[in-house]
Write a protein that holds these residues in place. Structure first.
Motif, short mmCIF file in Angstrom:
data_model
loop_
_atom_site.label_atom_id
_atom_site.label_comp_id
_atom_site.label_asym_id
_atom_site.label_seq_id
_atom_site.Cartn_x
_atom_site.Cartn_y
_atom_site.Cartn_z
N ARG A 26 -0.39 9.68 6.00
CA ARG A 26 -1.48 9.79 7.05
C ARG A 26 -2.49 10.85 7.80
O ARG A 26 -1.91 12.16 6.94
CB ARG A 26 -0.73 9.56 8.74
CG ARG A 26 -0.08 8.59 8.34
CD ARG A 26 1.32 8.39 9.61
NE ARG A 26 2.03 6.91 9.28
CZ ARG A 26 1.68 5.89 10.17
NH1 ARG A 26 0.79 5.86 10.20
NH2 ARG A 26 2.80 4.89 9.44
N GLY A 55 6.18 -0.77 -0.42
CA GLY A 55 4.75 -0.82 0.45
C GLY A 55 4.08 -2.13 0.79
O GLY A 55 3.26 -1.87 0.83
N PHE A 63 -10.45 -0.78 4.96
CA PHE A 63 -9.29 -1.04 4.35
C PHE A 63 -9.22 -3.12 3.87
O PHE A 63 -9.54 -3.25 2.63
CB PHE A 63 -8.46 -0.75 5.19
CG PHE A 63 -6.67 -1.66 5.04
CD1 PHE A 63 -6.10 -0.10 4.36
CD2 PHE A 63 -6.33 -2.19 5.03
CE1 PHE A 63 -4.64 -0.88 3.86
CE2 PHE A 63 -5.37 -3.00 4.51
CZ PHE A 63 -4.16 -1.71 3.71
N HIS A 69 -5.78 5.09 1.51
CA HIS A 69 -4.54 4.38 0.98
C HIS A 69 -4.95 4.09 -0.57
O HIS A 69 -5.71 4.27 -0.92
CB HIS A 69 -4.82 3.49 1.82
CG HIS A 69 -4.93 3.16 3.32
ND1 HIS A 69 -3.75 2.56 4.22
CD2 HIS A 69 -5.96 3.23 4.29
CE1 HIS A 69 -3.43 2.65 5.93
NE2 HIS A 69 -5.29 3.00 5.55
N ASP A 106 4.14 5.53 4.90
CA ASP A 106 4.73 4.46 6.12
C ASP A 106 5.47 4.40 6.12
O ASP A 106 6.49 3.32 5.06
CB ASP A 106 3.69 3.58 5.60
CG ASP A 106 3.77 2.29 6.82
OD1 ASP A 106 4.36 1.97 7.05
OD2 ASP A 106 2.65 0.72 6.22
N LEU A 121 0.29 5.22 2.17
CA LEU A 121 -0.39 5.55 2.58
C LEU A 121 -0.15 7.26 2.96
O LEU A 121 1.46 7.61 3.01
CB LEU A 121 -0.02 4.68 4.14
CG LEU A 121 -0.38 5.98 5.40
CD1 LEU A 121 -1.81 6.10 5.50
CD2 LEU A 121 0.33 5.51 7.20
N ILE A 143 -4.05 0.36 -2.80
CA ILE A 143 -3.95 -0.94 -1.80
C ILE A 143 -3.50 -1.08 -3.22
O ILE A 143 -3.89 -1.27 -4.12
CB ILE A 143 -4.91 -1.41 -1.09
CG1 ILE A 143 -4.95 -0.13 -0.11
CG2 ILE A 143 -4.59 -2.64 -0.81
CD1 ILE A 143 -6.85 -0.67 0.84
N SER A 160 4.65 6.87 0.11
CA SER A 160 4.06 6.93 1.13
C SER A 160 4.75 6.74 2.52
O SER A 160 5.92 7.76 2.47
CB SER A 160 4.12 5.30 1.06
OG SER A 160 3.35 5.08 2.26
N HIS A 196 0.41 -1.15 -0.01
CA HIS A 196 0.04 0.00 -0.25
C HIS A 196 0.75 1.07 0.15
O HIS A 196 1.99 1.41 -0.21
CB HIS A 196 -1.01 -0.29 0.85
CG HIS A 196 -0.21 0.39 2.93
ND1 HIS A 196 -0.98 1.26 3.08
CD2 HIS A 196 0.81 0.00 3.16
CE1 HIS A 196 -0.22 1.42 4.32
NE2 HIS A 196 0.92 0.80 4.53
#
Length: 659
Positions: free
Chosen positions: A244, A291, A305, A329, A283, A242, A331, A281, A240
């Motif tokens: 935030r 990811g 999700f 997200h 994350d 992300l 995915i 991302s 994924h």
């Protein structure tokens, strides 16, 4: 006239069917004999089916081929018995050791483990959605406390319906996680968490919208309702990107971040997901590994999700932008894994059921079944008199020794001939002195003896059941025959063939000289495999380019042996295509392969080509010994056929082939 013809036709059919029944093959029919020792159809079918499984039917080719193999097996067993190997104490002890090992697990496996594994596997085919009301145990509840809680749960259940369950859960449930949500747990798949197997059983057996309970678990008493079920989703492997949200942001209260919209456009234009994840991302744990989140199952992430991830239908497909409590997200589906075949996951399921309370529950039920079937009789009066005479100060110490009681009346009688008395029970008490003394710290002698007596009775019931395995389980009897004859065959073959082949150096050299052309090195290639770890700091593309013109040692020296793993091996040229489509040419390389799960990049390179040549005996010794053994074994079997005549019942064989 027509009625008479119909009657004759019916009578003719009845007679034909009766004749077919009379001529039907029985497992007790003798298929062949070796030195007048019979081998039945049942024995042959058992070993044939076990070896071939569902792969081969009883066609003429497969039956005759296996019959030839089984004849040889029985010839060698006959030779072993003629050599007196079945009377050797060491081999008898070895067989008894095998029986003890098999018996220790066989009854539990057949009566408990196999059933639980198959039951659990069937449950894993479905996800169920449920809600519950939990009334918790407090501390270490007494029987009175437990009964009071049970009655409270029954009172609540009396007024429960599917329509009011959520309201009742909010008012009565002591599960702080689910009570505010009306007791809703969501979708879950078996097995439930440890200690919750009874709730699992109740829910999987329940109908949709049926209230079940009270169900006792380690936590307390549960009232539950299954609201839906669906085919199990299995697992999906995902990555994924992300962005935030600020902490505390409510779902739906902020627009989709521009960065993620930009990432979505890049992906739609064909940009690599790994590069976009690394650039955008937020994350930190996954952005530098494309990811990658790995495989996820249900009820691990939030529904939004999870539904987006499982909603992807093709590998490589990327979802629309979705929002969770963490952020926004994109995915990507890497792969999906449905429910695997039972044989593939049986070991995993066995581990799970044996670590769960369902296993102990099933064992207790098995012992109850043995009691009923075997007509178990206990003489509790004899035990009661014995326990009443025990003295705390001696019995609950390590100094205690069994006393002569003079009592010959059995404590336990099972079936017609299994009887055990006070002498055996006292020996059990002596061997379990540590447990006896430990239990005595909080109990008196009579109570300790009573608790140990219950355990001893269970062990005796198991011992009785294990003593009857050959009678109650024909497959176990067949298995023991396999072990018995296998041990004899091994010893006879070792003496007559294997030892001779390895010790007869002159014969081995002569055999090699006669068959020297059979042992050659084909044209080969020396192939090096390079492994570069993603976190090593070495650039895989630089390593790949440098290795094109340099050997393994030079490449390792250049980039550091701590950063790169490399190993070389020799492969025949016809196997090069298996290694990433290498060609038989020095310098040929495979493309770089990235393994996100392991965090490594790999490639292989042909270092040099080696010409074909004949092998020397030292290079081919293992192969030569194996071939020499085959020749000796063929000669041995021919001698055995002369020594132990084989007679095949052709009529029985013909019926077996037709079956």
């Amino acid at each position: 006239m027509n009625n008479m013809n119909s009657f004759k036709h019916l009578l003719f059919l009845v007679l034909i069917m009766a004749a077919a029944g009379l001529s039907a093959q029985k497992d007790s029919d003798v298929l062949f004999t070796v030195a007048d020792k019979p081998v039945t159809v049942g024995e042959f079918k058992y070993i044939f089916g076990k070896t071939n499984g569902d792969e081969s039917g009883y066609n003429e080719e497969s039956v005759r081929e296996y019959l030839e193999l089984y004849e040889r097996f029985k010839l060698k067993v006959a030779r072993a018995k003629a050599m007196g190997l079945d009377t050797i104490t060491a081999l008898q002890n070895e067989l008894e050791g095998y029986r003890r090992q098999l018996a220790d697990n066989y009854l539990i496996d057949r009566q408990v483990t196999d059933r639980l594994v198959e039951e659990l596997y069937q449950r894993t085919q479905k996800d169920i959605e449920f809600s519950h009301i939990l009334l918790k145990f407090r501390g270490n509840p007494s029987p009175a406390d437990t009964a009071a809680l049970f009655n409270e749960a029954k009172a609540i259940k009396a007024r429960l319906t599917a329509s009011n369950f959520a309201d009742e859960a909010k008012k009565n449930s002591q599960d702080n996680f689910s009570a505010p949500k009306g007791g809703k747990i969501g979708y879950i798949t078996a097995p439930f968490p440890k200690g919750m197997h009874r709730l699992e059983t109740a829910l999987y057996r329940a109908k949709v919208n049926e209230v079940v309970g009270p169900v006792q678990t380690e936590l307390g008493y549960h009232l539950a309702i299954k609201s839906a079920e669906r085919p199990a989703r299995g697992e999906v492997e995902i990555a994924h990107i992300l962005i935030r949200k600020p902490e505390g942001t409510k779902t739906g209260s902020m627009p989709i971040p521009a960065q993620l919209q930009s990432a979505q456009k890049m992906l739609n234009n064909g940009d690599d997901f790994a590069k976009v994840a690394a650039r955008i991302s937020e994350d930190g744990k996954t952005k530098d590994n494309a990811g990658y989140l790995g495989f996820i199952g249900i009820n691990r992430y939030e529904p939004a999700f999870e539904n987006a991830a499982f909603g992807l239908t093709k590998d490589g497909q990327v979802s629309e932008i979705i929002e969770s409590s963490v952020g926004f997200h994109l995915i990507r589906r890497i792969s999906a894994k449905g429910i695997q075949p039972l044989d593939d996951i049986r070991p995993l399921l066995e581990t799970k059921v044996k670590a769960d309370g369902r296993f102990e529950d099933a064992k207790k039920q098995m012992l109850k079944d043995i009691r009923v079937k075997a007509n178990v009789q206990e003489n509790k009066a004899v035990f009661g008199r014995y326990a009443a005479e025990l003295v705390d100060s001696t019995f609950l110490s390590f100094r205690w020794k069994p006393a002569k009681t003079g009592v010959t009346t059995p404590l336990l009688a099972v079936g017609d001939d299994y009887k055990v008395g006070l002498d055996q029970f006292q020996e059990y008490l002596r061997k379990n002195s540590r447990q006896r003394v430990s239990m005595g710290r909080n109990s008196n002698a009579s109570t300790v003896a009573s608790n140990l007596y219950d355990t001893w009775i269970d062990e005796q019931l198991m011992a009785y059941a294990e003593s009857r395995l050959e009678v109650d389980f024909p497959e176990f009897a067949a298995l023991m025959r396999e072990y018995r004859e296998g041990i004899l065959l091994f010893e006879a073959t070792k003496i007559e063939v294997w030892d001779k082949a390895s010790e007869d150096t002159t014969g081995l050299k002569q055999f090699f000289a006669m068959h020297r052309d059979d042992y050659k090195w084909e044209e080969r290639a020396t192939v090096t495999r390079y492994v570069v770890r993603a976190n090593s700091g070495a650039d895989i593309n630089e390593v790949y380019a440098y290795a094109a013109d340099h050997d393994m040692d030079a490449t390792l020296d250049k980039f550091g042996r701590a950063n790169i793993d490399a190993s070389s091996d020799e492969f025949e040229l016809n196997r090069l295509s298996e290694i990433g489509n290498l060609t038989p040419k020095a310098g040929s390389r495979t493309p770089v392969s990235n393994d996100m799960r392991k965090g490594v990049a790999t490639f292989s390179k042909v270092e040099a080509l080696l010409p074909a040549r004949q092998k020397e005996l030292r290079e081919a010794r293992g192969y030569v010994i194996a071939d020499y053994q085959d020749q000796l074994e063929r000669e041995w079997v021919e001698e055995l056929r002369k020594q132990f005549p084989v007679k095949i019942n052709k009529k029985v064989l013909a019926k077996l082939i037709k079956s």
